[in-house]
Design a protein around this motif. Structure first.
Motif, short mmCIF file in Angstrom:
data_model
loop_
_atom_site.label_atom_id
_atom_site.label_comp_id
_atom_site.label_asym_id
_atom_site.label_seq_id
_atom_site.Cartn_x
_atom_site.Cartn_y
_atom_site.Cartn_z
N LEU A 99 0.86 -1.17 0.00
CA LEU A 99 0.00 0.00 0.00
C LEU A 99 0.90 1.22 0.00
O LEU A 99 1.73 1.41 0.90
CB LEU A 99 -0.92 0.03 1.22
N TRP A 100 0.76 2.03 -1.04
CA TRP A 100 1.56 3.26 -1.19
C TRP A 100 0.75 4.43 -0.66
O TRP A 100 -0.30 4.77 -1.21
CB TRP A 100 1.88 3.44 -2.67
N ASP A 101 1.20 5.02 0.43
CA ASP A 101 0.55 6.14 1.10
C ASP A 101 -0.78 5.72 1.73
O ASP A 101 -1.35 4.68 1.41
CB ASP A 101 0.37 7.33 0.16
N ASP A 147 1.34 -6.48 3.03
CA ASP A 147 2.67 -6.83 3.54
C ASP A 147 3.51 -5.61 3.87
O ASP A 147 4.31 -5.62 4.82
CB ASP A 147 3.40 -7.71 2.53
N TYR A 148 3.36 -4.57 3.05
CA TYR A 148 4.19 -3.37 3.21
C TYR A 148 3.32 -2.12 3.04
O TYR A 148 2.55 -2.02 2.08
CB TYR A 148 5.31 -3.32 2.17
N LEU A 182 6.05 -1.03 7.93
CA LEU A 182 5.92 0.37 7.53
C LEU A 182 7.28 0.88 7.07
O LEU A 182 8.27 0.76 7.81
CB LEU A 182 5.38 1.21 8.68
N ILE A 183 7.29 1.45 5.86
CA ILE A 183 8.54 1.81 5.19
C ILE A 183 8.52 3.29 4.82
O ILE A 183 7.53 3.80 4.29
CB ILE A 183 8.73 0.98 3.90
N TRP A 230 9.06 1.99 12.21
CA TRP A 230 9.40 2.28 10.82
C TRP A 230 10.68 1.58 10.41
O TRP A 230 11.67 1.58 11.14
CB TRP A 230 9.57 3.79 10.62
N GLU A 231 10.65 0.98 9.23
CA GLU A 231 11.86 0.52 8.57
C GLU A 231 12.16 1.49 7.45
O GLU A 231 11.25 2.18 6.96
CB GLU A 231 11.67 -0.90 8.04
N THR A 232 13.41 1.57 7.04
CA THR A 232 13.78 2.58 6.05
C THR A 232 14.50 1.98 4.86
O THR A 232 15.08 0.89 4.93
CB THR A 232 14.69 3.66 6.68
N VAL A 233 14.44 2.73 3.77
CA VAL A 233 15.22 2.42 2.58
C VAL A 233 16.12 3.62 2.30
O VAL A 233 15.81 4.75 2.70
CB VAL A 233 14.35 2.10 1.35
N SER A 234 17.22 3.37 1.61
CA SER A 234 18.17 4.42 1.30
C SER A 234 18.53 4.35 -0.18
O SER A 234 18.84 3.27 -0.69
CB SER A 234 19.44 4.26 2.15
N GLY A 235 18.45 5.48 -0.86
CA GLY A 235 18.76 5.48 -2.28
C GLY A 235 17.66 4.83 -3.10
O GLY A 235 16.67 4.32 -2.57
#
Length: 273
Positions: free
Chosen positions: A62-64, A110-111, A135-136, A166-171
């Motif tokens: 789910l985006w936003d 899932d995300y 949650l990303i 929260w989990e994070t992504v980079s780049g």
């Protein structure tokens, strides 16, 4: 859910806020007014809000999460309810209703990927507090959103997100096969866009607030009143434009009232594969 081997994109149209158009398009001759002054000469506009459900063989995203049902009360301490009232929304358009219409429960997601943590994108993140969904957000977005003093700054409101994990992504990140998260900062320090490569519909890029609307995209690019870093903003628009030209993508803007009416959405029974 999507059949094996397929990717399915559903755009969840979640009603509209309204606001002085100057917030979205920074052009000469406009001043920003609250809703109490909307009848005076100024240009108020519909500001649609949407989420995107991406169903893939490798997981459902789910985006936003759009705006909350209790927007007037929750936004009260910020004053944002006077500048972005979430008034043009029916009960069936709130996020929880849209998911029910699709037959998708919170435990089937899932995300939950947040383009950024502003009040109109993160408003329903709390629905997933006790779910198994991860949650990303961008690492830079998390650092900023948790790093300021007080309850809110600008459109970041800690009550939307501070009690969540929260989990994070980079780049730039290929998050799942066929789904790439693009770092497109400027609007906020960690704003992301999402690229989805579909077998039938081709590539779609969901810009979130990296590009508010078609008139923002141009060319020429038109900036907005809510921009954290104008240099990054311009660079991110050109980054999106470059990816879109390379992939012949459909670019879906963050808050374009004309475009949302032309897209296939849950509200009109459509989706993309």
């Amino acid at each position: 859910m999507a059949a094996s081997g397929e990717i399915k994109v559903s755009i969840l149209d979640c009603g509209m806020m309204t606001a002085d158009l100057t917030w979205l398009l920074l052009k000469p001759g406009r001043s920003i007014r609250p809703r109490q002054m909307r009848d005076q000469p100024t240009e108020w506009a519909d500001v649609p809000t949407h989420c995107v459900l991406v169903e893939t063989p490798d997981g459902t995203i789910l985006w936003d999460t759009s705006c909350p049902r209790d927007w007037e009360e929750r936004w009260g301490p910020t004053g944002l309810q006077d500048f972005f009232p979430y008034e043009k929304v029916s009960d069936e358009e709130y996020l929880d209703s849209r998911l029910q219409q699709l037959g998708v429960g919170v435990d089937q997601i899932d995300y939950v990927v947040l383009s950024h943590l502003h009040f109109d994108h993160c408003g329903n993140a709390g629905l997933f507090k006790d779910s198994t969904a991860k949650l990303i957000c961008s690492d830079k977005e998390k650092d900023f959103a948790f790093g300021f003093d007080g309850l809110f700054t600008g459109a970041h409101l800690k009550t939307d997100y501070e009690d969540l994990n929260w989990e994070t992504v980079s780049g730039d990140t290929e998050f799942l096969p066929g789904v790439t998260l693009l770092q497109t900062p400027g609007h906020t320090p960690g704003t992301m866009s999402m690229q989805v490569d579909l077998p039938d519909s081709g590539t779609m890029i969901f810009t979130s607030d990296a590009v508010y609307m078609g008139e923002s995209y141009g060319p020429p690019t038109t900036p907005a009143a809510i921009v954290n870093d104008m240099g990054q903003f311009y660079s991110s628009v050109e980054k999106i434009r470059g990816v879109a030209e390379k992939t012949d993508a459909t670019v879906v803007f963050g808050h374009d009232p004309d475009q949302i009416r032309q897209l296939k959405t849950v509200g009109n029974g459509g989706h993309y594969t």
